[in-house]
Design an enzyme around this catalytic site. Structure first.
Site, PDB file in Angstrom:
ATOM      1  N   SER A 101       0.805  -1.224   0.000  1.00  0.00           N
ATOM      2  CA  SER A 101       0.000   0.000   0.000  1.00  0.00           C
ATOM      3  C   SER A 101       0.836   1.271   0.000  1.00  0.00           C
ATOM      4  CB  SER A 101      -0.944   0.004   1.206  1.00  0.00           C
ATOM      5  OG  SER A 101      -0.214   0.014   2.411  1.00  0.00           O
ATOM      6  N   LYS A 136      -6.352   3.763   8.897  1.00  0.00           N
ATOM      7  CA  LYS A 136      -5.403   4.717   8.321  1.00  0.00           C
ATOM      8  C   LYS A 136      -5.942   6.144   8.378  1.00  0.00           C
ATOM      9  CE  LYS A 136      -3.386   1.292   5.173  1.00  0.00           C
ATOM     10  NZ  LYS A 136      -3.192   0.866   3.780  1.00  0.00           N
TER      11      LYS A 136
END
Length: 774
Positions: free
Chosen positions: A681, A724
């Site tokens: 990611s 996140k």
């Protein structure tokens, strides 16, 4: 020992004996049961292992005073110790020296006394030697008449005794005579007189033994079976009375039989337990095997077999209790209410297996306790973190020394009902090695089709776990075996937002810490502004543990101020909190890291929640090398290579020379180099850092991003969006770039976070560079 005891004597722990004498240079085994005597033995064992053995004048006295004890005794050394059931300690001691005991007092939980060595006298050494030889001969006659067996080692030891006084003591210790006579022999310091006494008593015992043998032969010849049984039982009872045992084997066995009849153990296994009870009944109480059987039976009867608690099926009351204990967590509360609804409609339905997954400190364990309270079920916790041995789950077979049941049976014994709520804590940290695979052993316990007859190696009777409500907790799903994970319903607990932390602090943390530190509400006040500053400036976590510790620290400092009447410290408020907690630990990301070339805020997911990950890139003259540092995993290294290739392919669009990479080395670094980092990611983050480094354009410091990138520059979806985003919001990030295909995941993000953070959904890396580069 004479060297150790000077003329002033030596102060030692003292054990008072009932109808028993310990002789010097003779090993004696005895059971110590009185509280004071046990304390004296433990005190001696913790030091040089020496203690005084002194007989009571009256055995009935429970706590003897100095006047209740003889003054002549023996200093003995503890050779062996064994803990028996009921708090009794069996010790093997060896007498060291005759002593005169004085200054007897009771302190530190036991008796102590001062021992002074007694010197022996020899009136006629030649006569002593003659008696020694006669006693040696007659003693073996005594052993033969009484059929009293001694180990070969002891026989050899007797033959090697050349000291008349030593032999007199040894023979006296082996003879059945009143304790007061033995005490008299112990007190006799003249060896000649003592050995004469022992010789006379030995002859008397031999004659008595001969008479007993004749009587026993006559009685045996006329005794029928029932009379023989009665005689033996009475003899056993007499022995127990002498030893001070309160419960005979027959009474103990009958007690176990009553427990067996009342228990809900399946009928087909009761016969097996009856055999174990019968073995215990016929076994000598001091055999090691009897303790093993007794321990096994205690475990079997302590486990609940039919006892069941009644569920609280009032949904409104359950919802109210859950709301009182925890703020938010609506998904989990809804799931519990669904379970209760099913229980109302289908009472025989099997208990669910839930798995709470989330970072530390978000309330997984406390939530399980709250659910148990709301349901009205007993609660037990099984800690699985670091378990490597399969026997920890299934138990050990009874053939092993120190065998015990597994964790599930222990938890059921603790819960006392067959339908408790069992918390399987840290299920993601179960390991495996040469001792087996505990995770595989968990499959049987958690499989609804198998756990009706869970097999524990120690209990060795199928046990029903089907009515148990299992809740597991984990920080990550990646380390849980697929077969085990398939049996559980996963419920994710994300980190808390600032607003949620504020409410949790006001409703739970502040009242709890105020009470623990003995403060009144008027003595310390936490305003919303103060709590927000604590959350922003002193904690960076997904949960609230650090927040509670910080609040606790403030309470302690205020408590000190109150007790010491310290006027130098100002009142705690949103303006003065730094005087209590020190300089601010954390600043918003934009203030900590102003916009710079090559520095990008990436978003990462860890087992502890979301995290903002610095990514730094620097272009330096070189030969086109790509240098990666920061302890990266293979996947992350491949993402960096793909991002580098993409930037090279877009050289013309970025207004770079086509061969720029041939003359530049690119160094990518991820700070906190000791922490392992991996995953795809960070692809867009690395591409942005490289593009910024080679073009010289700054990256916005208030922007963070996440997403996987391929060679064509397409941004692919990633996981952990909510965690996140919460991490970005906590650090003051104003703009977050997410993959377009993750737009649906924004529904899980709290509304107040959506108001503070601007989200940009990107399809390719060109969109990323457009919004990230200045």
């Amino acid at each position: 020992m004479t060297d150790l005891i000077n003329k002033e004597g030596l102060k030692l722990p003292l054990v008072a004996l009932r109808d028993m004498v310990v002789f010097p240079r003779v090993s004696t085994s005895l059971d110590v049961g009185r509280k004071e005597s046990v304390a004296a033995v433990r005190s001696a064992a913790g030091n040089d292992r020496y203690l005084i053995m002194l007989m009571q004048k009256t055995p009935e006295v429970e706590m003897p005073l100095p006047e209740d004890l003889y003054t002549i005794g023996t200093v003995a050394k503890i050779e062996q110790m064994l803990q028996l059931p009921g708090g009794i300690i069996r010790i093997l001691v060896k007498g060291v020296s005759r002593v005169c005991v004085s200054d007897i007092e009771r302190n530190t939980g036991h008796l102590t006394g001062t021992a002074v060595d007694i010197e022996e006298t020899h009136e006629n050494p030649m006569e002593e030697e003659a008696y020694r030889r006669n006693i040696m001969h007659r003693f073996f006659d005594f052993l033969h008449e009484t059929k009293q067996g001694l180990p070969d080692k002891a026989i050899t030891e007797i033959r090697n005794i050349t000291n008349p006084g030593h032999l007199a003591d040894f023979v006296a210790s082996q003879m059945q005579m009143p304790a007061d006579k033995k005490q008299k022999i112990l007190e006799d310091t003249d060896v000649t007189d003592r050995i004469k006494q022992v010789f006379q008593l030995l002859n008397e015992e031999i004659e008595i033994g001969e008479i007993e043998t004749r009587i026993n032969a006559q009685v045996r010849s006329h005794m029928e079976k029932e009379q023989r049984d009665y005689f033996l039982r009475q003899k056993i009872k007499s022995i127990h009375d002498q030893l001070g045992d309160n419960i005979s084997e027959e009474e103990e066995a009958e007690e176990y039989r009553q427990k067996l009849e009342k228990s809900g153990i399946p009928k087909e296994y009761k016969a097996k337990l009856r055999k174990e009870i019968a073995r215990l009944e016929t076994m000598p109480p001091m055999m090691a095997e009897s303790a093993i059987i007794r321990n096994y039976l205690d475990w079997v009867f302590d486990i609940p077999w039919t006892e069941e608690s009644k569920d609280n099926l009032d949904l409104e009351k359950t919802k109210q209790m859950l709301d009182e204990d925890h703020y938010g967590l609506e998904k989990i509360k809804e799931r519990i209410l669904e379970y209760l609804s099913v229980r109302i409609l289908s009472p025989e339905s099997k208990g669910p297996i839930l798995c709470f997954v989330g970072p530390p400190g978000v309330g997984k364990t406390s939530l399980a306790q709250s659910i148990a309270r709301a349901l009205g079920r007993n609660f037990a916790r099984i800690s699985l973190g670091g378990v490597h041995d399969e026997a920890e789950i299934r138990g050990h077979r009874r053939t092993y020394i120190g065998a015990m049941p597994g964790r599930f049976i222990e938890a059921m014994q603790q819960a006392k009902t067959i339908n408790p709520l069992l918390l399987l804590d840290e299920i993601d940290k179960v390991g495996n090695d040469f001792r087996g695979d505990p995770a595989s052993a968990l499959l049987e316990a958690l499989d609804p089709e198998q756990n009706k007859e869970f097999h524990d190696n120690y209990i060795d009777i199928p046990y029903d776990l089907s009515k148990v409500f299992f809740i597991a907790t984990a920080n990550t799903l990646s380390t849980i075996p697929a077969a085990l994970l398939d049996r559980m319903e996963v419920i994710s607990l994300s980190g808390y937002t600032e607003g949620e932390k504020l409410e949790i602090a006001k409703k739970y943390l502040v009242p709890r810490q105020r009470k623990q530190n003995g403060l009144k509400a008027s003595q310390i006040k936490f305003s919303d502004t103060l709590l927000r500053k604590i959350i922003r400036n002193y904690t960076r976590e997904a949960g609230v543990r650090e927040l509670e510790r910080t609040i606790g620290s403030l309470c302690r400092k205020v408590a000190k101020k109150v007790v010491m009447h310290d006027e130098s410290m100002p009142e705690l408020s949103a303006r003065t909190y730094e005087k209590y907690l020190g300089p601010v630990k954390y600043m918003p990301m934009a203030e900590e890291h102003p916009s710079a070339v090559g520095r990008v805020n990436g978003l990462a997911w860890t087992a502890a929640g979301g995290e903002v990950l610095d990514t730094e890139a620097v272009a330096i003259p070189g030969k086109g090398r790509l240098i990666l540092t920061g302890r990266l995993g293979d996947v992350m290294k491949e993402s960096a290579t793909a991002a580098y290739t993409y930037v090279k392919s877009r050289a013309s669009d970025l207004k770079l020379k086509e061969d720029f990479w041939e003359k530049l080395d690119l160094h990518l670094h991820f700070p906190e180099g000791a922490v392992p980092k991996d995953g795809p990611s960070a692809g867009v983050t690395i591409a942005t850092a490289i593009a910024s480094a080679v073009t010289g354009r700054k990256v916005r410091s208030d922007t963070a991003m996440t997403g996987e990138i391929n060679l064509l520059g397409e941004v692919l979806p990633i996981g952990g969006v909510k965690e996140k985003v919460l991490a970005a919001d906590q650090l003051g990030i104003k703009q977050v770039l997410l993959p377009e295909k993750n737009r649906k995941d924004l529904e899980e993000v709290p509304d107040d976070v959506k108001k503070r953070v601007h989200f940009v959904f990107v399809k390719n890396a060109d969109d990323v560079l457009k919004h990230a580069l200045m």
